[in-house]
Design a protein around this motif. Sequence first.
Motif, PDB file in Angstrom:
ATOM      1  N   ASN A 109       0.777  -1.296  -0.022  1.00  0.00           N
ATOM      2  CA  ASN A 109      -0.070  -0.107   0.119  1.00  0.00           C
ATOM      3  C   ASN A 109       0.754   1.168  -0.378  1.00  0.00           C
ATOM      4  O   ASN A 109       0.592   2.398  -0.987  1.00  0.00           O
ATOM      5  CB  ASN A 109      -1.006  -0.193   1.049  1.00  0.00           C
ATOM      6  N   GLY A 110       1.632   1.562   0.877  1.00  0.00           N
ATOM      7  CA  GLY A 110       3.141   1.998   0.925  1.00  0.00           C
ATOM      8  C   GLY A 110       3.738   2.666  -0.787  1.00  0.00           C
ATOM      9  O   GLY A 110       3.617   4.115  -0.987  1.00  0.00           O
ATOM     10  N   MET A 111       4.065   1.875  -1.395  1.00  0.00           N
ATOM     11  CA  MET A 111       3.809   1.470  -2.695  1.00  0.00           C
ATOM     12  C   MET A 111       3.209   2.533  -3.550  1.00  0.00           C
ATOM     13  O   MET A 111       3.393   3.506  -4.267  1.00  0.00           O
ATOM     14  CB  MET A 111       4.958   0.403  -2.845  1.00  0.00           C
ATOM     15  N   TRP A 112       1.860   2.166  -3.641  1.00  0.00           N
ATOM     16  CA  TRP A 112       1.023   1.757  -4.331  1.00  0.00           C
ATOM     17  C   TRP A 112       0.138   3.638  -3.829  1.00  0.00           C
ATOM     18  O   TRP A 112       0.724   4.125  -5.053  1.00  0.00           O
ATOM     19  CB  TRP A 112      -0.397   1.242  -4.179  1.00  0.00           C
ATOM     20  N   GLU A 113       0.240   3.947  -2.877  1.00  0.00           N
ATOM     21  CA  GLU A 113       0.120   5.179  -2.388  1.00  0.00           C
ATOM     22  C   GLU A 113       1.020   5.888  -2.910  1.00  0.00           C
ATOM     23  O   GLU A 113       0.452   7.307  -3.559  1.00  0.00           O
ATOM     24  CB  GLU A 113      -0.195   5.603  -1.297  1.00  0.00           C
TER      25      GLU A 113
END
Length: 134
Positions: A109-113
Amino acid sequence: MSRNRQTAKKAGTAFETACAKYLSTALHKKITRMPKSGASDRGDLYGVECHGEPMAVECKSPGGESSWRVSEWWRETETEMLNYGARYGMLIIKRYRKSTSEAVCVVDNGMWEAIGGAKSVSYTHLTLPTIYSV
């Protein structure tokens, strides 16, 4: 012909090399295979960054008869992120009989954001066709 340990390692090395070449060309920067470091492995590729921060990149080439073990491979990626001190990680999986540019990429999720949560990601001249958030 089924895979054995030797042919699987050879396929993995070839895919890592292909990913490094592909990303080097697409990003116009030097991306290399990371030296293996046993239990303190930091991923398969060196030089990949997100917003100027290093990324742990794990490459998998499971072959045609192998089942995809994404959860297991993602845990390996997370361990490598910790070993590398990286906030971001990416798991690149080769699709059987497809080119490197058609690989599947898995991110958290961190990378996705950080990349904006798009269906596909364009970064400079690089387009990764499918990104899944875990």
